[in-house]
Design an enzyme around this catalytic site. Structure first.
Site, PDB file in Angstrom:
ATOM      1  N   SER A 193       1.086  -0.842  -0.086  1.00  0.00           N
ATOM      2  CA  SER A 193      -0.136  -0.361   0.006  1.00  0.00           C
ATOM      3  C   SER A 193       0.509   1.035   0.068  1.00  0.00           C
ATOM      4  CB  SER A 193      -1.320   0.073   1.276  1.00  0.00           C
ATOM      5  OG  SER A 193      -1.700  -0.817   1.128  1.00  0.00           O
ATOM      6  N   GLY A 241      -4.277  -2.131  -0.943  1.00  0.00           N
ATOM      7  CA  GLY A 241      -3.538  -2.036  -1.822  1.00  0.00           C
ATOM      8  C   GLY A 241      -2.849  -0.130  -2.140  1.00  0.00           C
ATOM      9  N   GLY A 250      -2.120   4.202  -3.962  1.00  0.00           N
ATOM     10  CA  GLY A 250      -3.059   4.623  -4.981  1.00  0.00           C
ATOM     11  C   GLY A 250      -4.420   5.132  -4.549  1.00  0.00           C
ATOM     12  N   CYS A 281      -9.403  -2.006   3.687  1.00  0.00           N
ATOM     13  CA  CYS A 281      -8.945  -0.722   3.381  1.00  0.00           C
ATOM     14  C   CYS A 281      -9.151  -0.190   1.880  1.00  0.00           C
ATOM     15  CB  CYS A 281      -7.185  -1.135   2.968  1.00  0.00           C
ATOM     16  SG  CYS A 281      -6.149   0.317   2.921  1.00  0.00           S
ATOM     17  N   LEU A 282      -8.888  -0.232   1.165  1.00  0.00           N
ATOM     18  CA  LEU A 282      -8.493   0.208  -0.552  1.00  0.00           C
ATOM     19  C   LEU A 282      -9.433  -0.444  -1.840  1.00  0.00           C
ATOM     20  CD1 LEU A 282      -8.106   1.302  -2.941  1.00  0.00           C
ATOM     21  CD2 LEU A 282      -6.289  -0.504  -3.915  1.00  0.00           C
ATOM     22  N   GLN A 288     -12.562   0.789   0.341  1.00  0.00           N
ATOM     23  CA  GLN A 288     -12.503   1.532  -1.069  1.00  0.00           C
ATOM     24  C   GLN A 288     -13.953   1.301  -2.252  1.00  0.00           C
ATOM     25  OE1 GLN A 288      -8.874   3.758  -1.026  1.00  0.00           O
ATOM     26  NE2 GLN A 288      -9.079   3.823   0.828  1.00  0.00           N
ATOM     27  N   ASN A 335      -3.742   2.584   7.375  1.00  0.00           N
ATOM     28  CA  ASN A 335      -2.295   2.624   6.117  1.00  0.00           C
ATOM     29  C   ASN A 335      -3.578   2.639   4.911  1.00  0.00           C
ATOM     30  OD1 ASN A 335      -0.607   3.843   4.717  1.00  0.00           O
ATOM     31  ND2 ASN A 335       0.376   1.152   3.584  1.00  0.00           N
ATOM     32  N   GLY A 353      -4.760   6.580   2.108  1.00  0.00           N
ATOM     33  CA  GLY A 353      -4.792   7.999   1.152  1.00  0.00           C
ATOM     34  C   GLY A 353      -6.090   8.695   1.588  1.00  0.00           C
ATOM     35  N   PHE A 354      -7.082   7.435   1.194  1.00  0.00           N
ATOM     36  CA  PHE A 354      -8.276   8.134   0.380  1.00  0.00           C
ATOM     37  C   PHE A 354      -9.129   7.281   1.234  1.00  0.00           C
ATOM     38  CE2 PHE A 354      -5.356   8.194  -2.521  1.00  0.00           C
ATOM     39  CZ  PHE A 354      -5.876   9.503  -4.219  1.00  0.00           C
ATOM     40  N   HIS A 374      -7.425  -2.871   8.872  1.00  0.00           N
ATOM     41  CA  HIS A 374      -6.125  -3.460   9.149  1.00  0.00           C
ATOM     42  C   HIS A 374      -6.892  -4.285   9.897  1.00  0.00           C
ATOM     43  CE1 HIS A 374      -3.920  -2.670   5.017  1.00  0.00           C
ATOM     44  NE2 HIS A 374      -4.412  -1.882   5.776  1.00  0.00           N
ATOM     45  N   GLU A 432      -6.311  -8.063  10.476  1.00  0.00           N
ATOM     46  CA  GLU A 432      -4.758  -8.332  10.431  1.00  0.00           C
ATOM     47  C   GLU A 432      -3.416  -7.859  10.965  1.00  0.00           C
ATOM     48  OE1 GLU A 432      -3.273  -5.510   7.513  1.00  0.00           O
ATOM     49  OE2 GLU A 432      -5.265  -6.216   7.490  1.00  0.00           O
TER      50      GLU A 432
END
Length: 388
Positions: free
Chosen positions: A53, A250, A252, A278-279, A282, A320, A322-323, A362, A364
């Site tokens: 990530s 992940g 970006g 996380c990603l 989203q 972790n 940023g979006f 996360h 985990e």
């Protein structure tokens, strides 16, 4: 070539707003650029470095001393470190862990990643909290700071970039490793893993930059785990006959991944259990019709408080990203289940009548507390219910 603290040479860290920090370089003797973020985890720098990530980012650790436990073969969260650079206040001059097989500087040099030490990481953190995430450069050309600042300004931002294609697996594979149990030095440094439970369910996990800790939890939860590349169409996943689908973390911008959103949308329609983190959370938000946006400086660390709105319990979580998912855009599309106690952003959601749920953090950990491991059991229960 690896460098110890005695061999470190002058280096610069330059931010796009013109701020320049002078320190000492370690790791790879190379220049690098990326979005600079700060991570508040006190331990677990190896897991942080090998989290895909962080692709395209320069990591600043807020803990004052880094490197004291070296690097070992168990704590890799992927095959290699993915970040653009590493910033620390003090690089430990010694490694003092029986598990260590290498030091941090050697590890970073092996993968071509520059580090910089003797930096005021508190000042960087304050700057990013005030101004937001910035692009930055680590360089050993200390004579020309203005050029380093200009290079940072010209570096592509993360917005609109598909970094998943750079970190995903090139082909489908099966994962069969369980959780590491831990051991003491008295056992000779052996690394036993938990006994493999019978595989009651078949989970297909999308690799958007997946961490090994996630795969170990899935296998230890009684799942046969098949990992597929990020671009795998939903039709191919369904042909594998999964009992559930996992959408991984992940790097970006999630808005730059329409092919993953389309696959998630089709999987939701299939009515099989879907779990995203996380990603993946989203992507699932977009698949349900919502929107995402970039946070000011992101959430990076192992001590973020999150409230489960169903139980009113507070979990300390590892994060972790940023979006984030726009909560207003999810109204009528999903039920809010978890919220950040730091900034009230969406940390979890579920579909009202389909076996679909996700969290922004996360569960985990790796590194971090184990408060949220119950979510893997929640996933397996959904798969159990599907077969009743």
């Amino acid at each position: 070539m690896a460098e110890t603290t005695k061999e470190m040479v002058p280096a610069l860290l330059a931010l796009e707003d013109g701020t320049v920090f002078r320190g000492c370089g370690f790791g790879a003797a190379a220049d690098s650029a990326g979005e600079i973020v700060f991570n508040t985890a006190i331990t677990g720098y190896q897991e942080v470095l090998t989290d895909p990530s962080y692709r395209g980012q320069i990591i600043t650790m807020t803990a004052p001393e880094i490197g004291n436990v070296g690097v070992n073969p168990i704590d890799f969260e992927s095959a290699r470190p993915w970040c653009a650079g590493f910033v620390v206040r003090q690089l430990s001059p010694v490694v003092s862990s029986w598990r260590a097989e290498s030091d941090l500087g050697t590890f970073l040099a092996q993968y071509g990643i520059p580090g910089i030490a003797d930096i005021d990481t508190r000042a960087i953190t304050r700057r990013l909290r005030e101004t937001g995430a910035q692009r930055a450069v680590i360089t050993r050309d200390v004579a020309n700071p203005a050029a380093a600042v200009e290079k940072a300004r010209k570096h592509p931002a993360l917005d609109g970039r598909d970094l998943v294609r750079e970190v995903t697996a090139p082909q489908t594979y099966t994962w069969d490793e369980t959780l590491w149990l831990g051991t003491s030095g008295a056992t000779g440094g052996a690394a036993p893993f938990a006994e493999k439970p019978p595989a009651r369910h078949h989970v297909v996990a999308y690799d958007f930059g997946i961490k090994r800790g996630i795969l170990r939890h899935l296998r230890s939860s009684g799942c046969k785990v098949t990992v597929v590349p990020a671009s795998t169409p939903a039709k191919q996943v369904l042909e594998l006959g999964p009992d559930g689908v996992f959408l991984s973390n992940g790097p970006g911008d999630p808005a730059a991944l329409p092919y993953t959103v389309e696959a998630a949308r089709e999987l939701v329609k299939s009515k099989i259990p879907v779990f995203g983190i996380c990603l993946g959370h989203q992507i699932l938000g977009q698949a349900l019709g919502g929107k995402t946006y970039k946070l000011k400086f992101g959430h990076h660390g192992a001590n973020h408080p999150v409230m489960d709105l169903g139980t009113r319990k507070v979990e300390i979580t590892s994060q972790n990203h940023g979006f984030a998912v726009d909560v207003a855009s999810m109204e009528g599309r999903a039920v809010l289940t978890h919220v950040s106690l730091n900034d009230k952003t969406v940390e979890g959601m579920r579909h009202d009548n389909l076996p679909v749920f996700s969290v922004q953090y996360h569960p985990e950990a790796s590194p971090g507390p184990n408060d949220s491991c119950y979510l893997f059991e929640r996933f397996t229960k959904l798969m159990d219910e599907r077969h009743r």
